[in-house]
Design a protein around this motif. Sequence first.
Motif, PDB file in Angstrom:
ATOM      1  N   LEU A  17       0.810  -1.223   0.000  1.00 27.17           N
ATOM      2  CA  LEU A  17       0.000   0.000   0.000  1.00 27.17           C
ATOM      3  C   LEU A  17       0.844   1.275   0.000  1.00 27.17           C
ATOM      4  N   GLY A  18       1.951   1.269   0.753  1.00 25.72           N
ATOM      5  CA  GLY A  18       2.804   2.460   0.805  1.00 25.72           C
ATOM      6  C   GLY A  18       3.300   2.858  -0.587  1.00 25.72           C
ATOM      7  N   ARG A  25       0.612   4.378  -2.734  1.00 22.80           N
ATOM      8  CA  ARG A  25       0.413   5.802  -2.400  1.00 22.80           C
ATOM      9  C   ARG A  25       1.496   6.669  -3.041  1.00 22.80           C
ATOM     10  N   GLU A  43       0.562   7.022  -6.637  1.00 21.55           N
ATOM     11  CA  GLU A  43      -0.567   7.957  -6.742  1.00 21.55           C
ATOM     12  C   GLU A  43      -0.089   9.404  -6.613  1.00 21.55           C
ATOM     13  N   THR A  44       0.809   9.644  -5.655  1.00 20.79           N
ATOM     14  CA  THR A  44       1.324  11.000  -5.444  1.00 20.79           C
ATOM     15  C   THR A  44       2.065  11.494  -6.690  1.00 20.79           C
ATOM     16  N   ASN A  49      -5.624   8.505  -8.679  1.00 24.10           N
ATOM     17  CA  ASN A  49      -5.956   7.560  -7.622  1.00 24.10           C
ATOM     18  C   ASN A  49      -6.036   6.160  -8.197  1.00 24.10           C
ATOM     19  N   ASP A  88      -9.493   3.975  -4.718  1.00 19.15           N
ATOM     20  CA  ASP A  88     -10.375   4.958  -4.080  1.00 19.15           C
ATOM     21  C   ASP A  88     -11.810   4.458  -4.100  1.00 19.15           C
ATOM     22  N   ASN A 123     -10.822  -0.092  -1.292  1.00 12.62           N
ATOM     23  CA  ASN A 123     -10.635   1.173  -0.591  1.00 12.62           C
ATOM     24  C   ASN A 123     -10.974   1.024   0.900  1.00 12.62           C
ATOM     25  N   ASP A 132      -8.258   0.836   4.320  1.00 11.96           N
ATOM     26  CA  ASP A 132      -8.403   1.576   5.583  1.00 11.96           C
ATOM     27  C   ASP A 132      -8.413   0.615   6.771  1.00 11.96           C
ATOM     28  N   SER A 136      -4.854  -0.947   7.184  1.00 12.16           N
ATOM     29  CA  SER A 136      -3.829  -0.007   7.657  1.00 12.16           C
ATOM     30  C   SER A 136      -4.033   0.403   9.111  1.00 12.16           C
ATOM     31  N   ASP A 160       5.556   6.093   6.131  1.00 12.92           N
ATOM     32  CA  ASP A 160       4.980   7.375   5.720  1.00 12.92           C
ATOM     33  C   ASP A 160       5.221   7.590   4.221  1.00 12.92           C
ATOM     34  N   THR A 161       4.163   8.007   3.503  1.00 13.24           N
ATOM     35  CA  THR A 161       4.261   8.157   2.042  1.00 13.24           C
ATOM     36  C   THR A 161       5.357   9.157   1.648  1.00 13.24           C
TER      37      THR A 161
END
Lengths: 228, 228
Positions: free
Chosen positions: A169-170, A173, A176-177, A182, A185, A193, A197, A200, A211-212
Amino acid sequence: MAATNVKIIGAWPSPYAMRPRIALNLKNVDYEYIEETFAPTSELLLKSNPVHKKVPVMIHNDQPICESLVILQYIDEVFTSGSSLLPSDPYDRAIARFWATYIDNTWYSSVLGIVKALIEEEKATTSEGISITAGLALLEKAFEKISKGKGFFGGETIGYVDVALGSCLGWIRVAETLSGSNYIDETITPGLNAWADRFSSDDAVKDLIPDTQMLLGFALRRFGSPAK
Amino acid sequence: MAATNVKIIGAWPSPYAMRPRIALNLKNVDYEYIEETFAPTSELLLKSNPVHKKVPVMIHNDQPICESLVILQYIDEVFTSGSSLLPSDPYDRAIARFWATYIDNTWYSSVLGIVKALIEEEKATTSEGISITAGLALLEKAFEKISKGKGFFGGETIGYVDVALGSCLGWIRVAETLSGSNYIDETITPGLNAWADRFSSDDAVKDLIPDTQMLLGFALRRFGSPAK
């Protein structure tokens, strides 16, 4: 936590290295964590994983075990505390092994591919973007079918496929950044999605997901050109 | 053989497709074999393995199982006749899973790589030749350690790693024929050399290993340029 002679050699940006740590947390097994910096590669890692020289390695009673999915199965077989990672039914177990293999051998390389392409060429290549989302669409369908509305691929509790996918997942992200898109989502992959949550925020997981922004910094140092 | 509702979709040149057939023979389980010609890909394969559209697929009581190593583990868990493919000790099982993963994800691609390079460029690339022999040197050492002089990676009987590696023997012979080098012989890999003879002559295996000349013909049609 039960006292055991377990060590994990890992590296914080590695999703693979996160897997045995999540599994040991789920099984409530205490372990010593050793961060590998690869500067240079430690003697312990060279000795413990002479074939691949990669993390993670689990050392249990002085015996090394390598390959994250092999370690997960070993943990599941040796530590019977907590819930099982793999289902008890052989067919369900085969399905879980199939998806974990798919995540590692087919899908996750497209996540890393897009991160690398976005940093190197400062734009996403369409084919790589498609392979992340196409893979996630398959995984969304698999999630619906396997979880049967119970919250995890493993049912009521985090299982083998949850750990295999959740550890990535990290890096999703980060992708995505970088891309401004996305991938997971509530409109594209509503099941995954909510699952992401739930995964995590689990006590066995929440302190382990990097941390992303830190991961992004690592990716820029690793894939970025100093000339830019 | 016991009557069971088992089908295997395979293709004769595929080492992966040979694996479940060897395992079912070892377990003395009867099965229907369906040869996939990919001309075009059959509806049954598309339906049974929609993710990869590849052989082998095992269909057991109308439920499809994909990925050869996943199928081997499923067969081992469901059919308790015959000897076990995976050892009973969890650490030994982890070691067997490690080597099977190494064979598939690291080593076997170098065998196919050298076959392709030899046909396309009519010469071996040194690095690919080295990776076949370096891999076999590691596997020779692993064989000594794991078999403990008992004849197979699985001990007295053919096990998981034996099936994973043994199914690749035909393609090693093709690479040897094309390069004019021996990769497995009594001077370089004496343990594996005797193992390969033992494996290939086993009743569960001997009718399944494809003829080297037929495989070579297949390789030339697949990788060869019509212009040459």
